[in-house]
Design a protein around this motif. Structure first.
Motif, PDB file in Angstrom:
ATOM      1  N   THR A 383      39.734  49.803  34.167  1.00 60.76           N
ATOM      2  CA  THR A 383      40.712  50.688  34.722  1.00 60.76           C
ATOM      3  C   THR A 383      40.327  52.258  35.040  1.00 60.76           C
ATOM      4  OG1 THR A 383      41.343  51.535  32.542  1.00 60.76           O
ATOM      5  CG2 THR A 383      42.282  49.482  33.159  1.00 60.76           C
ATOM      6  N   ALA A 384      39.100  52.462  34.726  1.00 61.72           N
ATOM      7  CA  ALA A 384      38.848  53.851  35.116  1.00 61.72           C
ATOM      8  C   ALA A 384      37.956  53.856  36.357  1.00 61.72           C
ATOM      9  CB  ALA A 384      37.818  54.123  34.065  1.00 61.72           C
ATOM     10  N   GLY A 385      37.523  52.666  37.158  1.00 65.51           N
ATOM     11  CA  GLY A 385      36.721  52.871  38.202  1.00 65.51           C
ATOM     12  C   GLY A 385      37.410  52.396  39.397  1.00 65.51           C
ATOM     13  N   ASP A 386      36.758  51.946  40.467  1.00 66.98           N
ATOM     14  CA  ASP A 386      37.382  51.756  41.857  1.00 66.98           C
ATOM     15  C   ASP A 386      38.487  50.620  41.227  1.00 66.98           C
ATOM     16  OD1 ASP A 386      36.141  53.803  43.203  1.00 66.98           O
ATOM     17  OD2 ASP A 386      34.419  52.394  43.326  1.00 66.98           O
ATOM     18  N   ARG A 387      39.583  50.629  42.500  1.00 66.29           N
ATOM     19  CA  ARG A 387      40.824  49.747  42.199  1.00 66.29           C
ATOM     20  C   ARG A 387      40.225  48.432  42.696  1.00 66.29           C
ATOM     21  NH1 ARG A 387      43.548  51.425  38.274  1.00 66.29           N
ATOM     22  NH2 ARG A 387      45.107  50.197  39.015  1.00 66.29           N
ATOM     23  N   ILE A 388      39.616  48.165  43.821  1.00 65.76           N
ATOM     24  CA  ILE A 388      39.388  46.907  44.361  1.00 65.76           C
ATOM     25  C   ILE A 388      38.467  45.820  43.483  1.00 65.76           C
ATOM     26  CG2 ILE A 388      38.173  45.715  46.122  1.00 65.76           C
ATOM     27  CD1 ILE A 388      39.373  47.992  47.957  1.00 65.76           C
ATOM     28  N   PRO A 389      37.508  46.465  42.867  1.00 68.94           N
ATOM     29  CA  PRO A 389      36.787  45.443  42.077  1.00 68.94           C
ATOM     30  C   PRO A 389      37.456  44.905  40.803  1.00 68.94           C
ATOM     31  CG  PRO A 389      35.335  47.467  42.665  1.00 68.94           C
ATOM     32  CD  PRO A 389      36.546  47.606  43.101  1.00 68.94           C
ATOM     33  N   TRP A 390      38.272  45.946  40.171  1.00 67.20           N
ATOM     34  CA  TRP A 390      39.148  45.715  38.983  1.00 67.20           C
ATOM     35  C   TRP A 390      40.413  44.777  39.412  1.00 67.20           C
ATOM     36  CZ3 TRP A 390      40.793  44.263  34.888  1.00 67.20           C
ATOM     37  CH2 TRP A 390      42.022  44.474  34.254  1.00 67.20           C
ATOM     38  N   ALA A 391      40.682  44.685  40.522  1.00 68.01           N
ATOM     39  CA  ALA A 391      41.813  43.847  41.103  1.00 68.01           C
ATOM     40  C   ALA A 391      41.324  42.604  41.074  1.00 68.01           C
ATOM     41  CB  ALA A 391      42.576  44.358  42.556  1.00 68.01           C
ATOM     42  N   LYS A 392      39.951  42.427  41.824  1.00 69.10           N
ATOM     43  CA  LYS A 392      39.280  41.176  41.971  1.00 69.10           C
ATOM     44  C   LYS A 392      39.026  40.575  40.624  1.00 69.10           C
ATOM     45  CE  LYS A 392      37.507  42.126  46.601  1.00 69.10           C
ATOM     46  NZ  LYS A 392      36.676  42.284  47.519  1.00 69.10           N
ATOM     47  N   ALA A 393      38.283  41.219  39.890  1.00 70.17           N
ATOM     48  CA  ALA A 393      37.854  40.850  38.438  1.00 70.17           C
ATOM     49  C   ALA A 393      39.213  40.415  37.559  1.00 70.17           C
ATOM     50  CB  ALA A 393      37.132  41.893  37.783  1.00 70.17           C
ATOM     51  N   ARG A 394      40.406  40.944  37.938  1.00 67.04           N
ATOM     52  CA  ARG A 394      41.581  40.767  36.919  1.00 67.04           C
ATOM     53  C   ARG A 394      41.977  39.403  37.317  1.00 67.04           C
ATOM     54  NH1 ARG A 394      46.941  40.867  36.962  1.00 67.04           N
ATOM     55  NH2 ARG A 394      48.016  41.627  34.950  1.00 67.04           N
ATOM     56  N   LYS A 395      41.885  39.076  38.701  1.00 64.09           N
ATOM     57  CA  LYS A 395      42.489  37.727  39.158  1.00 64.09           C
ATOM     58  C   LYS A 395      41.518  36.590  38.826  1.00 64.09           C
ATOM     59  CE  LYS A 395      44.055  35.511  43.481  1.00 64.09           C
ATOM     60  NZ  LYS A 395      44.140  35.787  44.929  1.00 64.09           N
ATOM     61  N   GLN A 396      40.266  36.873  38.894  1.00 62.17           N
ATOM     62  CA  GLN A 396      39.270  35.791  38.610  1.00 62.17           C
ATOM     63  C   GLN A 396      38.836  35.846  37.104  1.00 62.17           C
ATOM     64  OE1 GLN A 396      35.536  36.621  40.677  1.00 62.17           O
ATOM     65  NE2 GLN A 396      34.430  35.058  39.750  1.00 62.17           N
ATOM     66  N   HIS A 397      38.952  36.605  36.416  1.00 61.37           N
ATOM     67  CA  HIS A 397      38.318  36.615  34.987  1.00 61.37           C
ATOM     68  C   HIS A 397      39.681  36.445  33.874  1.00 61.37           C
ATOM     69  CE1 HIS A 397      34.462  36.639  36.404  1.00 61.37           C
ATOM     70  NE2 HIS A 397      34.645  37.627  36.916  1.00 61.37           N
ATOM     71  N   PHE A 398      40.737  37.015  34.469  1.00 59.46           N
ATOM     72  CA  PHE A 398      41.983  37.329  33.354  1.00 59.46           C
ATOM     73  C   PHE A 398      43.262  36.588  33.680  1.00 59.46           C
ATOM     74  CE2 PHE A 398      38.835  40.821  33.044  1.00 59.46           C
ATOM     75  CZ  PHE A 398      38.766  41.004  31.763  1.00 59.46           C
ATOM     76  N   SER A 399      43.231  35.446  34.357  1.00 60.73           N
ATOM     77  CA  SER A 399      44.392  34.753  34.951  1.00 60.73           C
ATOM     78  C   SER A 399      44.763  33.716  34.059  1.00 60.73           C
ATOM     79  CB  SER A 399      44.178  34.408  36.179  1.00 60.73           C
ATOM     80  OG  SER A 399      43.101  33.588  36.474  1.00 60.73           O
ATOM     81  N   LYS A 400      43.773  33.408  32.982  1.00 56.67           N
ATOM     82  CA  LYS A 400      44.008  31.974  32.102  1.00 56.67           C
ATOM     83  C   LYS A 400      43.387  32.287  31.200  1.00 56.67           C
ATOM     84  CE  LYS A 400      40.399  29.603  34.505  1.00 56.67           C
ATOM     85  NZ  LYS A 400      40.140  28.031  35.339  1.00 56.67           N
ATOM     86  N   GLY A 401      43.768  31.427  30.004  1.00 57.49           N
ATOM     87  CA  GLY A 401      43.210  31.210  28.725  1.00 57.49           C
ATOM     88  C   GLY A 401      43.195  32.445  27.886  1.00 57.49           C
ATOM     89  N   VAL A 402      42.316  32.663  27.078  1.00 56.17           N
ATOM     90  CA  VAL A 402      42.326  33.840  25.976  1.00 56.17           C
ATOM     91  C   VAL A 402      42.290  34.901  26.605  1.00 56.17           C
ATOM     92  CG1 VAL A 402      39.719  33.978  25.558  1.00 56.17           C
ATOM     93  CG2 VAL A 402      41.448  34.507  23.643  1.00 56.17           C
TER      94      VAL A 402
END
Length: 771
Positions: A383-402
């Motif tokens: 959340t402190a870095g560039d927005r685009i890498p965070w947006a892609k990582a959020r969609k890829q790694h935080f869209s399901k499961g725990v």
């Protein structure tokens, strides 16, 4: 530790003996309590909507009006009221109702129509009155008769007990200023910044714009202002904030620090519990609309729209643009401690947990000796870095499961809380002598921390230091600093004066129930996700290491002396900043000062261009030994008067920059290139300033409790080779300055600029002492 409550109210199993039901009474109670709370909130919102739609007429007055109409009809009197009521009775739908109910219905309907007409008349009259801003331009001293009459009329139409949003429908719309006036004021504002040849060229392209494509853009903008609530705010939020792809930390988010003259407790969890409780009490007042709207001079209401998203709000990253998501309710806060995340319930069994109960929950977090999983400690670096890498990582790694479940707990929290392991703050009697950097460190850790211990996407993060000092870091897109300052002021008063602490530093009172255990959030972070975290942290560390921040307390004098000089304290300080920058850089520069436009519905901010021809004449006179003291004072007064006029223009919709910004947005929609607008919007703000509001309400009386004076807050530098300066007029004899710049710039230095500001303030004081 901190096991989760069962999410299932009942379950059943099939056995040879039959079906075995298992009821979880605690879960059933939680479900019941949640439902009751939800319906209470809906009822309160429904009631408040009725009151706001009926404002300024109380609901009891409605009943009175309708009763009078009904009585006149039943008495069979002959007047215009009964004639209209009998005419309504002839309507086909009313006529189909059996006698005598048709009399009742038509009378009550006409009574309601009379009330609506009366409300419309009052609202539009009030709105018409509020479009008048001439009172702001009145000279100090005796109030003119027209202003007295205007104030009297406004006070007659405003309620003594309004709800938070009662005035919204009566606030005028922000007007689009005439194009010719904006261009003229712009050219005047850049005159001291440009050589005559360049200024002549700028005048030529400005006139070409005004007489050419500018007329077309102005028509489109005027059309938007007719149907939009505010012609600036939606575009400002989207294009200045949400579409920005640079890191939020330092570049956009701002911070606030604790009152520096008081240290109510050194027990970290006790301070955290009290402040969390006061914040949630403030949220409850917001939800019920029981916060009194702020009124200038206790008469003119300001727009309250920005309060809506203060809590339960998160900025969600996107590849092209971010999105602000506001949740209707949240019964928990998210707490970060030693690299671990916890979901802490703050509402349980139908009520808000008491401070002493919250302290019990938070203490369990401090007692937890478990280690963070791989990648968890520095997770928030995304959340402190560039927005685009965070947006892609959020969609890829935080869209399901725990990971999704835990991220939801963070993003849906009322707000974020960081229990820091460091101690900050200072002893005012010793720090200025022994540790001059104590306040600087305090400000820096609130601005950026370590780059991974604040959730920069949340509407705000509350920071509790190990020694009980507090601060906050706020995301900027949802609202401006005065909204957070209001919450901070409310918290300071209630935390210290109303709740207080025991002699041993712990919260007062005894727990009335065993609070629910904190829930440790679980993460399953892949190597690819951890790599994104580390890359974001690298970006964040480079950014925070480049920040040079100096938090300076000026106690030689404050607004008391400034008022004796018969000068606006804000204009006084702005002239000191102009003088300080001239001495520091050897030239004047384009200067930004934020002014609010909340006199209008949906208003946010406008720019005051503090560097003027008159301010430049003053600062040059201060460096010209041939000038006498009386000449310098005359130039100072002229400069402050012009600054005040610019500030009033900004507040009343006659500013320069938001108008030109919106014209630029229209040009982009139409695919039109404007050399004038392109050049205007590319000019760097090398001196960006803002005043932190203080004592917005009458709740906090600093005359009785001077120890509660706030040190205010600040922000990062706007230009790579410039300064960001936030200041707070903290009392009659005290000022605080938050000065930021970049270490990578060889021509700026925050502490040096602080010393230059102190010298400028002293020199201006000497002008009046020797006059």
């Amino acid at each position: 530790m901190a096991e989760a409550h069962s999410a299932v109210a009942f379950s059943f199993t099939v056995t040879p003996e039959g079906v075995d039901f298992d009821l979880n009474h605690e879960a059933l109670w939680a479900v019941w309590g949640s439902g009751v709370r939800s319906w209470k909130k809906r009822y309160a919102q429904f009631r408040n909507n009725l009151i706001n739609h009926a404002y300024p007429m109380p609901l009891a007055t409605w009943m009175f009006f309708m009763s009078i109409v009904l009585a006149l009809v039943l008495a069979d009197t002959d007047n215009w009221i009964t004639r209209w009521a009998l005419w309504i009775e002839k309507w086909p739908l009313i006529r189909s109702i059996a006698d005598p109910w048709d009399h009742y219905v038509s009378s009550l309907l006409f009574g309601a129509m009379l009330c609506l007409a009366f409300i419309a008349i009052i609202r539009y009259t009030l709105k018409a009155l509020l479009t008048y801003q001439g009172w702001m331009y009145d000279a100090r001293g005796k109030m003119p008769l027209r202003t007295k009459l205007w104030v009297l009329l406004v006070k007659c139409l405003v309620s003594r007990t309004p709800l938070l949003y009662s005035y919204q429908a009566s606030l005028p719309k922000l007007p689009v200023p005439p194009l010719s006036g904006t261009v003229r004021r712009y050219l005047q504002s850049v005159k001291p910044l440009m050589p005559e040849e360049k200024h002549n060229r700028m005048r030529e392209i400005a006139n070409e714009f005004e007489n050419g494509i500018g007329k077309k853009l102005q028509r489109y903008l005027t059309l938007k202002s007719w149907w939009a609530t505010n012609y600036v705010s939606d575009w400002w939020e989207e294009y200045v904030y949400l579409r920005g792809r640079a890191p939020l930390m330092v570049n956009s988010n701002y911070y606030g620090v604790d009152a520096v003259f008081i240290h109510p407790t050194t027990v970290q969890v006790a301070r955290a519990a009290n402040v969390i409780y006061t914040f949630l009490s403030f949220r409850r007042l917001q939800d019920r609309e029981e916060l009194k709207p702020i009124q200038l001079n206790k008469t003119v209401p300001l727009c309250s729209w920005q309060y809506e998203r203060q809590f339960n709000t998160t900025r969600i990253p996107g590849v092209e643009t971010d999105q602000l998501v506001h949740y209707k309710d949240s019964k928990h806060v998210c707490v970060y401690h030693k690299g671990r995340y916890y979901k802490v319930y703050v509402h349980y069994k139908g009520r808000l947990l008491l401070p002493c109960e919250l302290e019990v929950s938070l203490q369990k977090i401090l007692d937890d000796e478990s280690e963070p999983v791989e990648g968890e400690e520095k997770l928030a670096a995304m959340t402190a870095g560039d927005r685009i890498p965070w947006a892609k990582a959020r969609k890829q790694h935080f869209s399901k499961g725990v990971n999704k479940t835990s991220l939801d707990a963070v993003e849906k929290a009322a707000f974020f809380v960081s229990l820091d392991e460091e101690e900050h703050g200072f002893d005012p009697r010793q720090a200025l002598k022994k540790d001059i950097g104590a306040l600087d460190k305090f400000g820096r850790t609130c601005l950026h921390g370590k780059g991974y211990d604040r959730w920069f996407d949340k509407s705000f993060s509350l920071i509790i230091f190990k020694n009980g000092k507090i601060g906050f870091n706020a995301e900027h897109s949802w609202a401006d600093a005065p909204i957070m300052a209001h919450l901070w002021e409310f918290s300071c008063d209630n935390d210290v004066l109303r709740l207080g602490y025991r002699e041993d530093g712990h919260c007062k009172g005894e727990p009335e129930m065993v609070p629910p255990n904190p829930i440790r959030l679980q993460w399953d972070l892949s190597p690819e996700c951890i790599e994104v975290i580390h890359n974001s942290l690298d970006v964040a560390e480079k950014l925070l290491n480049d920040v040079d921040l100096h938090l300076m307390m000026h106690d030689a004098y404050g607004k008391g002396l400034m008022k004796k000089c018969k000068t606006s304290p804000d204009a006084f300080i702005q002239m000191a900043l102009q003088l300080a920058y001239y001495r520091d850089a050897g030239r004047v520069c384009l200067t930004y000062e934020a002014a609010m436009t909340r006199l209008f519905r949906g208003g946010r901010t406008e720019t005051v261009r503090s560097c003027t021809v008159e301010s430049t004449n003053f600062v040059k006179a201060m460096e010209d030994k041939s000038k006498t003291t009386s000449e310098r004072i005359a130039l100072f007064r002229e400069a402050t008067e012009i600054h005040q006029k610019g500030y009033r223009n900004a507040m009343t919709g006659r500013g320069i920059d938001r108008h030109l910004f919106c014209l630029y947005v229209v040009s982009k929609y139409l695919g039109i290139e404007s050399p004038f607008l392109k050049e205007v919007l590319s000019e760097p703000w090398r001196l960006s300033t803002s005043q932190t509001p203080h004592q917005q309400t009458d709740q906090l009386d600093l005359a009785k409790n001077p120890e509660l004076i706030s040190a205010g807050g600040g922000f990062g530098p706007v230009a790579d080779d410039g300064y960001g300066v936030s200041y707070i007029i903290a009392g009659e004899d005290c000022l605080f300055f938050h000065i930021s710049c970049k270490n990578s710039c060889t021509t700026t230095d925050a502490r040096r600029f602080g010393r230059t500001i102190t010298k400028a303030l002293a020199d201006i004081k000497d002008l009046f002492n020797t006059s």
